[in-house]
Design a protein around this motif. Structure first.
Motif, PDB file in Angstrom:
ATOM      1  N   GLY A 131     102.569 -29.387  66.519  1.00  0.00           N
ATOM      2  CA  GLY A 131     101.128 -29.488  66.293  1.00  0.00           C
ATOM      3  C   GLY A 131     100.320 -28.986  67.479  1.00  0.00           C
ATOM      4  N   SER A 132     100.734 -29.338  68.696  1.00  0.00           N
ATOM      5  CA  SER A 132     100.021 -28.906  69.904  1.00  0.00           C
ATOM      6  C   SER A 132     100.122 -27.396  70.085  1.00  0.00           C
ATOM      7  N   ALA A 133     101.322 -26.852  69.882  1.00  0.00           N
ATOM      8  CA  ALA A 133     101.503 -25.403  70.002  1.00  0.00           C
ATOM      9  C   ALA A 133     100.648 -24.671  68.964  1.00  0.00           C
ATOM     10  N   ALA A 134     100.630 -25.199  67.734  1.00  0.00           N
ATOM     11  CA  ALA A 134      99.841 -24.565  66.666  1.00  0.00           C
ATOM     12  C   ALA A 134      98.353 -24.586  66.993  1.00  0.00           C
ATOM     13  N   GLY A 177     105.520 -34.259  74.187  1.00  0.00           N
ATOM     14  CA  GLY A 177     105.431 -33.268  73.111  1.00  0.00           C
ATOM     15  C   GLY A 177     104.218 -32.383  73.254  1.00  0.00           C
ATOM     16  N   CYS A 178     103.104 -32.962  73.683  1.00  0.00           N
ATOM     17  CA  CYS A 178     101.859 -32.197  73.843  1.00  0.00           C
ATOM     18  C   CYS A 178     101.987 -31.146  74.945  1.00  0.00           C
ATOM     19  N   VAL A 179     102.466 -31.552  76.108  1.00  0.00           N
ATOM     20  CA  VAL A 179     102.584 -30.622  77.245  1.00  0.00           C
ATOM     21  C   VAL A 179     103.571 -29.503  76.927  1.00  0.00           C
ATOM     22  N   LEU A 180     104.721 -29.871  76.368  1.00  0.00           N
ATOM     23  CA  LEU A 180     105.704 -28.842  76.004  1.00  0.00           C
ATOM     24  C   LEU A 180     105.155 -27.920  74.913  1.00  0.00           C
ATOM     25  N   GLY A 181     104.412 -28.495  73.957  1.00  0.00           N
ATOM     26  CA  GLY A 181     103.826 -27.684  72.891  1.00  0.00           C
ATOM     27  C   GLY A 181     102.785 -26.716  73.428  1.00  0.00           C
ATOM     28  N   MET A 182     101.924 -27.185  74.341  1.00  0.00           N
ATOM     29  CA  MET A 182     100.912 -26.302  74.923  1.00  0.00           C
ATOM     30  C   MET A 182     101.568 -25.200  75.747  1.00  0.00           C
ATOM     31  N   LEU A 183     102.651 -25.541  76.448  1.00  0.00           N
ATOM     32  CA  LEU A 183     103.368 -24.534  77.225  1.00  0.00           C
ATOM     33  C   LEU A 183     103.983 -23.481  76.309  1.00  0.00           C
ATOM     34  N   ALA A 184     104.580 -23.938  75.204  1.00  0.00           N
ATOM     35  CA  ALA A 184     105.146 -22.990  74.233  1.00  0.00           C
ATOM     36  C   ALA A 184     104.057 -22.123  73.615  1.00  0.00           C
ATOM     37  N   ALA A 195      97.229  -5.721  65.546  1.00  0.00           N
ATOM     38  CA  ALA A 195      97.931  -6.992  65.747  1.00  0.00           C
ATOM     39  C   ALA A 195      96.908  -8.107  65.935  1.00  0.00           C
ATOM     40  N   TYR A 196      97.333  -9.343  65.665  1.00  0.00           N
ATOM     41  CA  TYR A 196      96.419 -10.465  65.822  1.00  0.00           C
ATOM     42  C   TYR A 196      95.933 -10.553  67.267  1.00  0.00           C
ATOM     43  N   PRO A 197      94.617 -10.598  67.480  1.00  0.00           N
ATOM     44  CA  PRO A 197      94.087 -10.646  68.846  1.00  0.00           C
ATOM     45  C   PRO A 197      94.215 -12.047  69.429  1.00  0.00           C
ATOM     46  N   ILE A 198      94.355 -12.114  70.734  1.00  0.00           N
ATOM     47  CA  ILE A 198      94.496 -13.387  71.443  1.00  0.00           C
ATOM     48  C   ILE A 198      93.516 -13.394  72.611  1.00  0.00           C
ATOM     49  N   HIS A 199      92.826 -14.503  72.780  1.00  0.00           N
ATOM     50  CA  HIS A 199      91.972 -14.680  73.956  1.00  0.00           C
ATOM     51  C   HIS A 199      92.112 -16.130  74.415  1.00  0.00           C
ATOM     52  N   LEU A 200      92.697 -16.332  75.580  1.00  0.00           N
ATOM     53  CA  LEU A 200      92.981 -17.676  76.090  1.00  0.00           C
ATOM     54  C   LEU A 200      91.776 -18.249  76.819  1.00  0.00           C
ATOM     55  N   LYS A 201      91.511 -19.534  76.565  1.00  0.00           N
ATOM     56  CA  LYS A 201      90.444 -20.255  77.258  1.00  0.00           C
ATOM     57  C   LYS A 201      90.990 -21.604  77.728  1.00  0.00           C
ATOM     58  N   VAL A 210      92.226 -28.032  77.276  1.00  0.00           N
ATOM     59  CA  VAL A 210      91.666 -29.356  77.575  1.00  0.00           C
ATOM     60  C   VAL A 210      91.374 -30.114  76.279  1.00  0.00           C
ATOM     61  N   ILE A 211      90.785 -29.412  75.299  1.00  0.00           N
ATOM     62  CA  ILE A 211      90.463 -30.043  74.007  1.00  0.00           C
ATOM     63  C   ILE A 211      91.728 -30.531  73.307  1.00  0.00           C
ATOM     64  N   VAL A 212      92.780 -29.693  73.311  1.00  0.00           N
ATOM     65  CA  VAL A 212      94.038 -30.074  72.659  1.00  0.00           C
ATOM     66  C   VAL A 212      94.646 -31.291  73.350  1.00  0.00           C
ATOM     67  N   PHE A 213      94.663 -31.269  74.672  1.00  0.00           N
ATOM     68  CA  PHE A 213      95.260 -32.385  75.418  1.00  0.00           C
ATOM     69  C   PHE A 213      94.486 -33.678  75.168  1.00  0.00           C
ATOM     70  N   LEU A 214      93.152 -33.605  75.214  1.00  0.00           N
ATOM     71  CA  LEU A 214      92.346 -34.815  74.997  1.00  0.00           C
ATOM     72  C   LEU A 214      92.486 -35.318  73.562  1.00  0.00           C
ATOM     73  N   THR A 215      92.588 -34.400  72.605  1.00  0.00           N
ATOM     74  CA  THR A 215      92.752 -34.798  71.200  1.00  0.00           C
ATOM     75  C   THR A 215      94.065 -35.534  70.999  1.00  0.00           C
ATOM     76  N   VAL A 216      95.156 -34.953  71.502  1.00  0.00           N
ATOM     77  CA  VAL A 216      96.472 -35.582  71.363  1.00  0.00           C
ATOM     78  C   VAL A 216      96.500 -36.915  72.105  1.00  0.00           C
ATOM     79  N   SER A 217      95.925 -36.947  73.290  1.00  0.00           N
ATOM     80  CA  SER A 217      95.917 -38.185  74.079  1.00  0.00           C
ATOM     81  C   SER A 217      95.146 -39.284  73.363  1.00  0.00           C
ATOM     82  N   GLY A 218      93.999 -38.923  72.779  1.00  0.00           N
ATOM     83  CA  GLY A 218      93.197 -39.921  72.070  1.00  0.00           C
ATOM     84  C   GLY A 218      93.933 -40.508  70.879  1.00  0.00           C
ATOM     85  N   ILE A 219      94.565 -39.631  70.082  1.00  0.00           N
ATOM     86  CA  ILE A 219      95.322 -40.120  68.924  1.00  0.00           C
ATOM     87  C   ILE A 219      96.519 -40.946  69.383  1.00  0.00           C
TER      88      ILE A 219
END
Length: 408
Positions: free
Chosen positions: A35-38, A333-340, A365-371, A376-385
C-alpha cells in the motif's frame, strides 16, 4: 530502552520457529508495504502527468494575462500599457485579438477560434515542440501565414504542402444588416497554412494568425482582447500581478496561470486525491489486519502476560507491548514500501520501462516527478492509521487480564 518497546521488538524480530502468528504479522506488514509503495508511485505519476500537462498548457498560457472586466476588447494604447511594455523584467509582451470565425477549406468548413498575436508571441522557445507538421511561422517574406490546431486539421483535411489551396476565413462585417447577397455580410480573407500544432482539446481548435491579418479581417484597427506577459527567470510573478492589478484597478482582470486554467487545476487535484483516498481505504484494511494478528499474539502470550503482571507490570506496560508491536509492523512496512516506491520511480524516470498504452507526441512512458511532500503525506497517513489500529489492539490485550491471572 523502554521496556514495552524492548519486549515488542523481541516478539517481532527474535529468531524463533515460524507459526501462524508470524505468518499473519508478515502478511500485515506486506499489505502495508504494498500500500505504501503504491501510494508513492501513484502520487509521483500524477505529479508527472501534472507537470507534463501544465508544461504543454504553458506554451499557450502566459504567466500573466490582462483582460477587460467587461466587454471583449480594450484599447492598449495608453500611457500605462506603453510603460508596461518596456518593463525590464519582461521576456515577452504580446497583444492578442481573438474571435470566433468560420473557416473553409475546399468544400469543408469549421467554426473555430481565430487568434491574432503580435511578434513577441514567437519568442516562446517551446512552440516548436507542439508542431506535428510544418513549422510555427506567421510571416514568410512579408506574407502572412497561420498555424492551425489539430482539431481544425482533422475537420478540414488541410494540405500544408499545397500553396495554392488556402484557408478561407470568414467574419461578420460590421454595420451590415440584411444584405441582398448573404456573402456581403461577411469579410473573407484567404491565407496559407505553415504548420499544425497539437496541445489539448481546449487549444486545438485555434487558428493562430498575425495580429495585422486579424485586425484587417475583424475590422478592429486598435483594440485587443488581451495582453499576455511572460517574465524573465527569477521574477516574482505574484508581486508583478499584484502591482499590475493595483495600477489597472477594477476595470481589468489580471490572471496568473492558475486563474486562467482553474478547471484544469481543479480536475488534476481532484483526480489525484480521489485515487489517493481509494488507496488509503485499501491500506486501512491491510493495517487493521494487525488487530487480528495481535489478538492471536495476546492469546499465544498469555503465560508471558501473567508472569509480567506477577512481577509488577501494570496495564500500561502490557498495553505498550502490543501497541508498539503494531506500530513496528506498520512503520517497518511503510518505510520499506516507500523505499521500494522510490527505487521504482527512479528507475522509471531513467529508463521508462512502463510504457503508455498508445502513441503520444510528447511522452511514450509514464512520467514521474518525485516530491518530498508526498513521502511525508504517506508516512503520516500510515502512522495515523497504525496508531488507531495498534491502540485498539492494545486495549484488547488487557481486557481479559484478570481472567488470565486466575487461569494461571
Amino acid at each position: 530502552m523502554n521496556t514495552s518497546i524492548y519486549i515488542a521488538q523481541r516478539y517481532l524480530f527474535s529468531r524463533k520457529k515460524m507459526h501462524a502468528i508470524n505468518i499473519i504479522s508478515g502478511i500485515s506488514m506486506l499489505g502495508v508495504f504494498v500500500g505504501s509503495a503504491a501510494l508513492v508511485i501513484i502520487l509521483s505519476v500524477f505529479n508527472g502527468f501534472e507537470k507534463v500537462i501544465l508544461s504543454l498548457y504553458s506554451n499557450f498560457t502566459p504567466e500573466i494575462k490582462i483582460e477587460p472586466a467587461q466587454g471583449k476588447t480594450f484599447n492598449p494604447n495608453t500611457a500605462y500599457f506603453n510603460q508596461l511594455s518596456h518593463n525590464q523584467a519582461l521576456f515577452s509582451y504580446t497583444q492578442t485579438l481573438q474571435e470566433k470565425a468560420l473557416i473553409r477549406y475546399g468544400d469543408r468548413q469549421f467554426i473555430g477560434t481565430l487568434r491574432g498575436v503580435s511578434k513577441d508571441f514567437l519568442k516562446n522557445p517551446q512552440l516548436d515542440s507542439t508542431i506535428q507538421n510544418g513549422s510555427f511561422t506567421l510571416n514568410v517574406a512579408g506574407n502572412p501565414f497561420v498555424v492551425i490546431g489539430a482539431t481544425v486539421q482533422n475537420s478540414l483535411g488541410v494540405n500544408i504542402n499545397n500553396p495554392m489551396a488556402q484557408l478561407q476565413i470568414y467574419s461578420p462585417r460590421r454595420k451590415v444588416i440584411n444584405a441582398v447577397n448573404p456573402e456581403d455580410e461577411f469579410v473573407r480573407r484567404g491565407i496559407n497554412v505553415s504548420g499544425i500544432f497539437s496541445i489539448q482539446q481546449d487549444f486545438d481548435d485555434i487558428v493562430v494568425a498575425p495580429l495585422t491579418f486579424t485586425r484587417d479581417l475583424l475590422d478592429e484597427p486598435t483594440d485587443v482582447s488581451s495582453i499576455e506577459l511572460n517574465f524573465k527567470k527569477g521574477t516574482n510573478i505574484n508581486q508583478q500581478q499584484e502591482a499590475i492589478q493595483e495600477k489597472l484597478g477594477n476595470g481589468f482582470l489580471v490572471k496568473n496561470r492558475f486563474e486562467q486554467n482553474t478547471e484544469l487545476y481543479k480536475t488534476l487535484k481532484t483526480e489525484r486525491w480521489s485515487v489517493f483516498l481509494i488507496l488509503v481505504f485499501i491500506l486501512i484494511i491491510a493495517i487493521f489486519n494487525i488487530i487480528g494478528s495481535l489478538t492471536m499474539l495476546v492469546i499465544d502470550k498469555r503465560k508471558d502476560i501473567a508472569i509480567l503482571t506477577s512481577l509488577g507490570a501494570g496495564k500500561p506496560l502490557i498495553q505498550g507491548i502490543f501497541f508498539f508491536e503494531g506500530m513496528m509492523i506498520s512503520i517497518s512496512g511503510c518505510v520499506l514500501g516507500m523505499l521500494a516506491g522510490l527505487i521504482f520511480c527512479v528507475l522509471q524516470q531513467q529508463y521508462g520501462f512502463i510504457k503508455m498504452g498508445g502513441q503520444m507526441m510528447v511522452i511514450d512512458a509514464y512520467p514521474i516527478h518525485l516530491k518530498i511532500y508526498d513521502f511525508v503525506i504517506v508516512f503520516l497517513t500510515v502512522s495515523g492509521i497504525a496508531v488507531i489500529a495498534s491502540g485498539v489492539s492494545a486495549r484488547l490485550s488487557v481486557k481479559g487480564l484478570d481472567e488470565i491471572k486466575q487461569d494461571l
